[in-house]
Write an enzyme that holds these catalytic residues in place. Structure first.
Site, PDB file in Angstrom:
ATOM      1  N   LYS A 544      87.665  12.193  29.400  1.00  0.00           N
ATOM      2  CA  LYS A 544      88.318  11.041  30.036  1.00  0.00           C
ATOM      3  C   LYS A 544      89.631  11.545  30.596  1.00  0.00           C
ATOM      4  CE  LYS A 544      88.136   8.953  25.964  1.00  0.00           C
ATOM      5  NZ  LYS A 544      87.770   7.574  26.039  1.00  0.00           N
ATOM      6  N   LYS A 550      95.289   7.480  25.163  1.00  0.00           N
ATOM      7  CA  LYS A 550      93.916   7.852  24.807  1.00  0.00           C
ATOM      8  C   LYS A 550      93.883   8.839  23.638  1.00  0.00           C
ATOM      9  CE  LYS A 550      92.291   7.149  29.596  1.00  0.00           C
ATOM     10  NZ  LYS A 550      91.206   6.152  29.551  1.00  0.00           N
ATOM     11  N   THR A 652      84.359   3.005  29.628  1.00  0.00           N
ATOM     12  CA  THR A 652      82.966   2.933  30.085  1.00  0.00           C
ATOM     13  C   THR A 652      82.234   4.215  29.679  1.00  0.00           C
ATOM     14  OG1 THR A 652      83.809   3.630  32.239  1.00  0.00           O
ATOM     15  CG2 THR A 652      83.185   1.322  32.003  1.00  0.00           C
TER      16      THR A 652
HETATM   17  C1  26Q Z   1      98.398   2.430  41.030  1.00  0.00           C
HETATM   18  C2  26Q Z   1      99.512   2.505  41.851  1.00  0.00           C
HETATM   19  C3  26Q Z   1      99.813   3.664  42.531  1.00  0.00           C
HETATM   20  C4  26Q Z   1      98.966   4.761  42.394  1.00  0.00           C
HETATM   21  C5  26Q Z   1      97.859   4.686  41.584  1.00  0.00           C
HETATM   22  C6  26Q Z   1      97.574   3.516  40.901  1.00  0.00           C
HETATM   23  C7  26Q Z   1      96.386   3.445  40.026  1.00  0.00           C
HETATM   24  C8  26Q Z   1      95.195   4.085  40.362  1.00  0.00           C
HETATM   25  C9  26Q Z   1      94.098   4.033  39.524  1.00  0.00           C
HETATM   26  C10 26Q Z   1      96.419   2.733  38.847  1.00  0.00           C
HETATM   27  C11 26Q Z   1      95.313   2.670  38.019  1.00  0.00           C
HETATM   28  C12 26Q Z   1      94.129   3.332  38.357  1.00  0.00           C
HETATM   29  C13 26Q Z   1      92.939   3.320  37.519  1.00  0.00           C
HETATM   30  C14 26Q Z   1      92.824   2.632  36.402  1.00  0.00           C
HETATM   31  C15 26Q Z   1      91.615   2.708  35.574  1.00  0.00           C
HETATM   32  O1  26Q Z   1      90.727   3.512  35.806  1.00  0.00           O
HETATM   33  N1  26Q Z   1      91.513   1.841  34.573  1.00  0.00           N
HETATM   34  C16 26Q Z   1      90.340   1.844  33.708  1.00  0.00           C
HETATM   35  O2  26Q Z   1      89.417   0.920  34.242  1.00  0.00           O
HETATM   36  C17 26Q Z   1      88.183   0.979  33.542  1.00  0.00           C
HETATM   37  C18 26Q Z   1      87.211   0.045  34.236  1.00  0.00           C
HETATM   38  O3  26Q Z   1      87.535  -1.287  33.987  1.00  0.00           O
HETATM   39  C19 26Q Z   1      88.378   0.627  32.073  1.00  0.00           C
HETATM   40  O4  26Q Z   1      87.146   0.821  31.410  1.00  0.00           O
HETATM   41  C20 26Q Z   1      89.450   1.499  31.438  1.00  0.00           C
HETATM   42  O5  26Q Z   1      89.716   1.068  30.131  1.00  0.00           O
HETATM   43  C21 26Q Z   1      90.711   1.458  32.284  1.00  0.00           C
HETATM   44  O6  26Q Z   1      91.673   2.365  31.769  1.00  0.00           O
END
Ligand code: 26Q
Length: 815
Positions: A544, A550, A652
């Site tokens: 992950k 985590k 997931t």
């Molecule tokens: C935000 C602002 C600027 C740049 C990047 C971001 C950004 C990009 C990707 C913030 C968050 C993410 C990704 C988050 C993520 O993958 N969250 C996960 O989502 C899964 C699906 O719902 C969950 O199973 C996980 O628990 C969660 O961590």
């Protein structure tokens, strides 16, 4: 459509001829991959065209999944399986003396996502097509996806992922559907007809958005939906004037600036970067997608927008596309003359929002000056939304100024995108039961009180087509032999495996399926990173993104303890163990990168120490990504899901492990709770503080990390080893990790993720695993029961939940 081997061969040869000018005998492996992919596409193209024509003839209600990320991975195997031509294609290639596995391995991963959120979007598209629902994904065609990770001297190094170097055989460029997106400039207004004021954006930077369509093929259906990804370019080309003045660099400035918008995925899944380019990406794809939808709608219904919300539901994947909300207001009002109130009704009936995080620092907020400078008209609209919202807040919460200010969409020079989403959307969902409860009771409590009916849970799921049928063919055959077909599109059918829980022949076969998968993974790691894996050992896996919450560090401290223990008392008989890690750290996340260095440093020592040979190994899998995940899940015995309770929204990967017969070693966090509920607590290893307990400690500010160190000599020892040169002569190397656990640094208190507090419970759970694995049949029985009870975690179930409660779609049928 029937598979015709001769036609397939002919298409393949033709593609090689006109694309490469080669006979098959001259083709490289990559030429062959491209030609095979093209022939597969040709096979399904008829259906895709029918799907497209149907949507051009008639406008029906459809879900539009807006996401900055679609982590598709490879498409070839998935596509031939879903098109039900896998046997045919493999036979043809075998006849031609071509090695399918080699061809498959030529395809680069479409790594257009960071992790869970992006992969969820990809699983959802697979389920939507398979379940015959009308759907379209909208996102960005990043030229460079998630960076390629190399480990050099134990450190993560990042290299650009040029996945499009050889073109993508699955995509179709749709230049005819290009639109223009505007940035910056100034807003001017003039009186229009009646009461109307006409706004326009003068001297803005114009960017062309060109869609590339990718087919999303349903399993065993004729439905082929579309993933539409936008590419940015300049409408002006390069500046000939400047070029002629020999200003070669400046001549392409505008081109480069525009193209930069879709250049690269932000490899960051934690705190918002606050970077203007990121906001540009978000507005770029939100605006282009909405222009696409509005243009299509007007073609059918003209300027009467009263049916828009009946025909569109737009699911916003986290806050990343939330700027679509004011953009739809703008399109309706400025481009189509709709009044504010009417436009607002359309918007609030169209959008739904999914939240994927509890971490407050990850909720996106944009500084007003960046936002206003880049999107001046959108800024005005957000201001007006906020103004009107604040009026109703004052009415509903008279006198409660604190709450009014907490909930204001714009406050302290920032625009809070999550607040904008919750206010404007008709549905707000979390991604696992615990996550949704925490949102309602804590993080979004104010909002759940204001809009209780909007909040709902949709527990995540994963597609069993990719994560079981395709990636674990032996286990798929094992299942089919016992419960028949049908589970491929209705995973609840695997429940039938429970009948075999006491069947020793079945359990022995399950053991040998796992063994073969372990051998396959071992062969792969031998070939790719010259790593030796002991097939007899427990494969204990944590794959992950690297994040403190985590707790890869908890796993590591325990490994360091095991190492000490084996050295101290080699006669303690233990099941041999292989700890496998795969993780990318965000480029700017220093502490996460130090943890990667720690894993590799400990691995180096342990793997080269004769005294623990055959008992303990640590393997870091380089450049973890979807295609590598597909090899690891089937081989895992233990699934490490050890996040600090209350922090992991869902997870997931935990579901993919379960389907593949690994036992969960986890905290009661995210979807782990539901996984254990389904599998039975006796078939998992649960440990550690619960979310409620942690909540209590936090509200009382009662955490004393020191007492865990004082009362546990094992902990004391491994912590000292971080800084006493035991693993690396540079005693400063892991000082930061030590200090953050023991003292607290950078404004944080000691051990912010309760690693020390959970260490003893984790070690105990690991001991139980050691004991349980000694009885192979009993372990296999637990594995079988995990598989049998994984039905809930199919993304097909998740999609049905979304359809019933939020999307309200009708099935489509294609001849
Ligand atoms: C935000 C602002 C600027 C740049 C990047 C971001 C950004 C990009 C990707 C913030 C968050 C993410 C990704 C988050 C993520 O993958 N969250 C996960 O989502 C899964 C699906 O719902 C969950 O199973 C996980 O628990 C969660 O961590």
């Amino acid at each position: 459509m029937e598979f015709n081997a001769d036609e397939f061969k002919e298409t393949l040869a033709t593609r090689l001829k006109w694309q490469y000018g080669k006979y098959i005998t001259q083709a490289t492996k990559h030429d062959l991959f491209d030609a095979v992919a093209a022939s597969v596409l040709e096979h399904v193209m008829g259906y895709w065209m029918k799907n497209r024509r149907a949507s051009e003839k008639e406008i029906i209600r459809r879900v539009y999944y807006f996401s900055a990320e679609f982590l598709i991975g490879r498409a070839l195997s998935n596509n031939i399986i879903n098109a039900r031509i896998d046997k045919g294609v493999k036979n043809v290639l075998a006849e031609m003396n071509l090695d399918y596995a080699e061809i498959e391995d030529e395809e680069p991963d479409a790594g257009l996502g960071n992790g869970g959120l992006g992969r969820l979007a990809a699983c959802f598209l697979d389920s939507l097509s398979t379940l015959n629902y009308p759907a379209r994904g909208y996102g960005i065609r990043y030229e460079y996806g998630m960076f390629e990770q190399k480990i050099e001297n134990g450190y993560q190094m990042e290299y650009p992922d040029h996945w499009l170097a050889h073109r993508d055989p699955w995509e179709i460029k749709r230049s005819d559907l290009a639109v223009t997106v505007r940035f910056g400039g100034t807003v001017t207004s003039r009186p229009g007809p009646g009461e109307r004021i006409i706004f326009s954006q003068e001297s803005a930077e114009r960017v062309t958005a060109t869609p590339f369509d990718v087919p999303i093929i349903g399993y065993g259906t004729n439905v082929v939906n579309t993933l539409r990804l936008w590419q940015a370019s300049s409408p002006d080309g390069f500046d000939l004037q400047l070029f002629n003045e020999m200003q070669y660099r400046h001549a392409v400035d505008r081109q480069v600036d525009a193209e930069n918008i879709s250049r690269v995925l932000y490899p960051n899944d934690s705190g918002p970067s606050g970077k203007a380019l990121r906001l540009k990406q978000q507005y770029f794809f939100a605006s282009a997608s909405l222009q696409d939808l509005v243009r299509h709608y007007v073609g059918f219904c003209g300027e009467d927008f009263s049916k828009f919300a009946d025909l569109h539901v737009i699911q916003l994947n986290d806050t990343h596309p939330v700027v679509a909300i004011p953009e739809l207001m703008r399109l309706l009002m400025d481009e189509h003359g709709v009044g504010w109130d009417e436009a607002w009704v359309v918007v609030t009936k169209t959008f739904a929002y999914t939240n994927h995080t509890i971490l407050a620092e990850a909720l996106e907020k944009w500084p007003i000056d960046i936002f206003r400078g880049l999107l001046p008209r959108i800024y005005q609209i957000v201001e007006e939304i906020n103004h009107r919202f604040n009026i109703t807040l004052r009415e509903k919460l008279p006198g409660d100024y604190q709450k009014q200010s907490r909930m204001s969409i714009m406050v302290n020079g920032m625009i809070n995108m999550a607040w904008l989403a919750i206010h404007a959307c008709f549905s707000v969902n979390g991604v696992a039961a615990l996550h949704t409860e925490i949102l309602k009771k804590q993080e979004l409590k104010d909002w759940a009180e204001l809009y209780p009916a909007k909040f709902n849970n949709k527990t995540n799921g994963v597609t069993q087509r990719r994560w079981l049928l395709s990636s674990n063919p032996d286990l798929a055959a094992f299942i089919t032999a016992r419960v028949g077909h049908g589970w491929e599109t209705d995973l609840s059918k695997v429940k039938g495996l429970e009948h075999f829980a006491e069947d020793n022949a079945a359990l022995d076969e399950l053991i040998s399926v796992k063994r073969r998968n372990k051998e396959r993974l071992a062969a792969y790691l031998k070939a790719t990173q010259n790593e030796f894996l002991d097939i007899e050992s427990i494969f204990d896996v944590q794959i992950k993104r690297l994040h403190e919450y985590k707790r890869q560090l908890l796993n590591m401290l325990h490994i360091m303890y095991l190492y000490d223990q084996i050295l101290e008392n080699p006669s303690v008989v233990r099941e041999p163990r292989t700890f496998i890690f795969g993780a990318k750290a965000a480029s700017g996340y220093r502490r996460a990168k130090t943890i990667i260095k720690l894993i590799n440093t400990v691995a180096d020592r342990v793997n080269n120490d004769r005294r623990v040979r055959g008992r303990l190994r640590v393997v870091f899998v380089e450049n973890y990504r979807v295609s590598v995940a597909e090899r690891i899940f089937p081989a895992a015995d233990v699934s490490e899901q050890i996040s600090t309770a209350g922090k992991e929204a869902s997870g997931t990967g935990n579901m993919k492990f379960m389907m593949n017969g690994a036992l969960t070693l986890g905290t009661l966090d995210g979807a782990n709770i539901e996984i254990v509920e389904e599998a039975g607590a006796e078939n998992a290893f649960i440990f550690g503080l619960k979310a409620e307990e942690i909540r209590l400690i936090e509200t009382q500010q009662a955490y004393v990390s020191q007492k865990y160190i004082e009362n546990d000599s094992r902990l004391f020892k491994v912590l000292e080893e971080l800084i006493d040169g035991s693993f690396d002569p540079d005693t400063q190397l892991f000082r930061e990790l030590y200090d953050s656990l023991v003292y607290g640094i950078e404004g944080q208190r000691a051990d912010p993720y309760y690693v020390l507090a959970d260490f003893a419970a984790y070690a105990e759970a690991q001991q139980k695993i050691d004991a349980a694995y000694a009885n192979k049949r009993s372990w296999a029985r637990k594995a079988l029961l995990n598989i049998a009870n994984s039905g809930k975690f199919s993304s097909d179930r998740t999609i049905e939940d979304y359809v019933r409660d939020i999307w309200k779609l009708k099935h489509i049928s294609v001849e």
